[in-house]
Design an enzyme around this catalytic site. Sequence first.
Site, PDB file in Angstrom:
ATOM      1  N   GLN A 143       0.911  -1.130  -0.084  1.00  0.00           N
ATOM      2  CA  GLN A 143      -0.108  -0.110   0.155  1.00  0.00           C
ATOM      3  C   GLN A 143       0.717   1.426  -0.253  1.00  0.00           C
ATOM      4  O   GLN A 143       2.240   1.546  -0.166  1.00  0.00           O
ATOM      5  CB  GLN A 143      -1.170   0.191   0.784  1.00  0.00           C
ATOM      6  CG  GLN A 143      -0.288  -0.147   1.913  1.00  0.00           C
ATOM      7  CD  GLN A 143      -0.752  -1.189   3.671  1.00  0.00           C
ATOM      8  OE1 GLN A 143      -2.067  -0.667   3.970  1.00  0.00           O
ATOM      9  NE2 GLN A 143      -0.470  -1.770   4.696  1.00  0.00           N
ATOM     10  N   HIS A 166      -9.947   3.930  18.816  1.00  0.00           N
ATOM     11  CA  HIS A 166      -9.744   2.427  19.334  1.00  0.00           C
ATOM     12  C   HIS A 166     -11.069   1.934  20.546  1.00  0.00           C
ATOM     13  O   HIS A 166     -10.791   1.072  21.120  1.00  0.00           O
ATOM     14  CB  HIS A 166      -7.642   2.884  19.302  1.00  0.00           C
ATOM     15  CG  HIS A 166      -7.383   2.853  18.365  1.00  0.00           C
ATOM     16  ND1 HIS A 166      -7.124   4.260  18.145  1.00  0.00           N
ATOM     17  CD2 HIS A 166      -6.903   2.116  17.569  1.00  0.00           C
ATOM     18  CE1 HIS A 166      -6.013   3.855  16.603  1.00  0.00           C
ATOM     19  NE2 HIS A 166      -6.242   2.345  16.608  1.00  0.00           N
ATOM     20  N   GLU A 173      -0.946   0.822  13.941  1.00  0.00           N
ATOM     21  CA  GLU A 173      -0.380   1.703  14.795  1.00  0.00           C
ATOM     22  C   GLU A 173      -0.145   1.946  15.945  1.00  0.00           C
ATOM     23  O   GLU A 173       1.071   2.405  17.382  1.00  0.00           O
ATOM     24  CB  GLU A 173      -1.360   3.234  14.862  1.00  0.00           C
ATOM     25  CG  GLU A 173      -2.501   3.499  13.448  1.00  0.00           C
ATOM     26  CD  GLU A 173      -3.200   3.183  13.110  1.00  0.00           C
ATOM     27  OE1 GLU A 173      -4.911   3.505  12.704  1.00  0.00           O
ATOM     28  OE2 GLU A 173      -3.620   1.704  13.580  1.00  0.00           O
ATOM     29  N   ASP A 187       0.559  -8.158  11.343  1.00  0.00           N
ATOM     30  CA  ASP A 187       0.132  -6.995  10.612  1.00  0.00           C
ATOM     31  C   ASP A 187       1.308  -7.876   9.415  1.00  0.00           C
ATOM     32  O   ASP A 187       2.021  -7.920   9.869  1.00  0.00           O
ATOM     33  CB  ASP A 187       0.395  -6.080  11.020  1.00  0.00           C
ATOM     34  CG  ASP A 187      -0.321  -4.534  10.454  1.00  0.00           C
ATOM     35  OD1 ASP A 187       0.403  -4.868   8.813  1.00  0.00           O
ATOM     36  OD2 ASP A 187      -1.244  -3.632  10.458  1.00  0.00           O
ATOM     37  N   ASP A 189       0.339 -12.857   7.750  1.00  0.00           N
ATOM     38  CA  ASP A 189      -0.203 -12.756   6.607  1.00  0.00           C
ATOM     39  C   ASP A 189      -1.971 -13.321   7.347  1.00  0.00           C
ATOM     40  O   ASP A 189      -1.296 -14.039   8.216  1.00  0.00           O
ATOM     41  CB  ASP A 189      -0.740 -13.294   5.493  1.00  0.00           C
ATOM     42  CG  ASP A 189      -1.683 -13.215   4.870  1.00  0.00           C
ATOM     43  OD1 ASP A 189      -2.864 -14.305   4.749  1.00  0.00           O
ATOM     44  OD2 ASP A 189      -2.470 -12.490   3.893  1.00  0.00           O
ATOM     45  N   ASP A 217      -8.856  -5.309  12.695  1.00  0.00           N
ATOM     46  CA  ASP A 217      -8.267  -3.671  12.427  1.00  0.00           C
ATOM     47  C   ASP A 217      -7.810  -3.772  11.704  1.00  0.00           C
ATOM     48  O   ASP A 217      -6.676  -3.458  11.890  1.00  0.00           O
ATOM     49  CB  ASP A 217      -7.749  -3.391  14.074  1.00  0.00           C
ATOM     50  CG  ASP A 217      -7.561  -1.310  13.836  1.00  0.00           C
ATOM     51  OD1 ASP A 217      -8.450  -1.633  13.060  1.00  0.00           O
ATOM     52  OD2 ASP A 217      -6.591  -0.902  14.731  1.00  0.00           O
ATOM     53  N   PRO A 265      -4.639  -4.658   1.050  1.00  0.00           N
ATOM     54  CA  PRO A 265      -4.237  -5.735   1.590  1.00  0.00           C
ATOM     55  C   PRO A 265      -5.582  -6.004   2.170  1.00  0.00           C
ATOM     56  O   PRO A 265      -5.459  -7.357   2.221  1.00  0.00           O
ATOM     57  CB  PRO A 265      -3.128  -6.013   1.678  1.00  0.00           C
ATOM     58  CG  PRO A 265      -3.389  -4.432   2.717  1.00  0.00           C
ATOM     59  CD  PRO A 265      -4.135  -3.287   1.454  1.00  0.00           C
TER      60      PRO A 265
END
Length: 314
Positions: free
Chosen positions: A38, A69, A93, A113, A145, A163, A172
């Site tokens: 990305q 959050h 994040e 992630d 993944d 999330d 993705p």
Amino acid sequence: MSGSEVRADFWMSEYITPWDIYVHGIIGVLAYKKTAYQEMYVVQTGTYGKGLVLDGKWQSCTGDEFLYHEPLVHPAMISHGSPKKVLVLGGGEGATIREVLRWKTVEKVVMIDIDGEVVEACREHLPEMHQNAFDDPRCEVVIGDALDYLDNTDKDWDIVISDLSDPIEEGPSFQLFTKEYFEKVRSVMSPDGYFVVQAGPVSPAEMKMHARIVNTLKSVFPNVQSCTSFISTYGAPWGFAVASTQEINTRPEPEETDKLLAEKTTGGLRMFDGITMLGLMQVPGHLRQVIAAETEVYTIAAPPKFFGKGSVGQ
């Protein structure tokens, strides 16, 4: 005050619908990269502090990320009562794991992630968000993944939090809002576990995708509850969905929630308490009607496709 007077370096425009744009004035770029997955910006905004932008879509800003959050994490944690093992899919994040780690009962949280370059940029440039959660001994970060991890993980997660970035077709995440994905999640949850999904905008012009995500969850879980929170930098109310084989209490007593939070978390919450929890569970009538009427189920063969990217201009 015009743009020339505020002296923004450039303007980042996010399409809300084909006819509506939310524009943020940017006064600095802290990081930029086209990763393998990305396009990433970490920026300094004029109003909301630092922000992460992926494929032209705002992920979160330091000025209002708590509006996203806290309602993403705590309804499921409260519904469980004493979560020990938490799996976070996405959440680069680090703010999601930050909220999870407020819970004293949590013994282990694993964050998966796919984009390690985004995670590293957030660790470096967004300490206000992660607040050193990555370094907590209870936390493990896996760059990989989500589908592969679900195929190989343990089968007793108390809480699973999805999330993920929006399901842009070339991004993705678009396959991770489908029935097949939700079935994988259910297979790794403990019998009294809860699953929560960031489930897209719920403004009248955009809420169809949210209704379909909720309907897709209902094809896998017997109990599903929609929740919403208005996120300033998204320019829209945002939807979440909690799913479980257990009953979900949609009218929790605020005093009981406050007592639970006082006993089992380290505090520091900004918007979330017992009254907030009760309010999140009360879905407006127009949205209830759309969810009740929805029949489409997202699958790998026919996944959701979120509208458009944003753009950058002087």
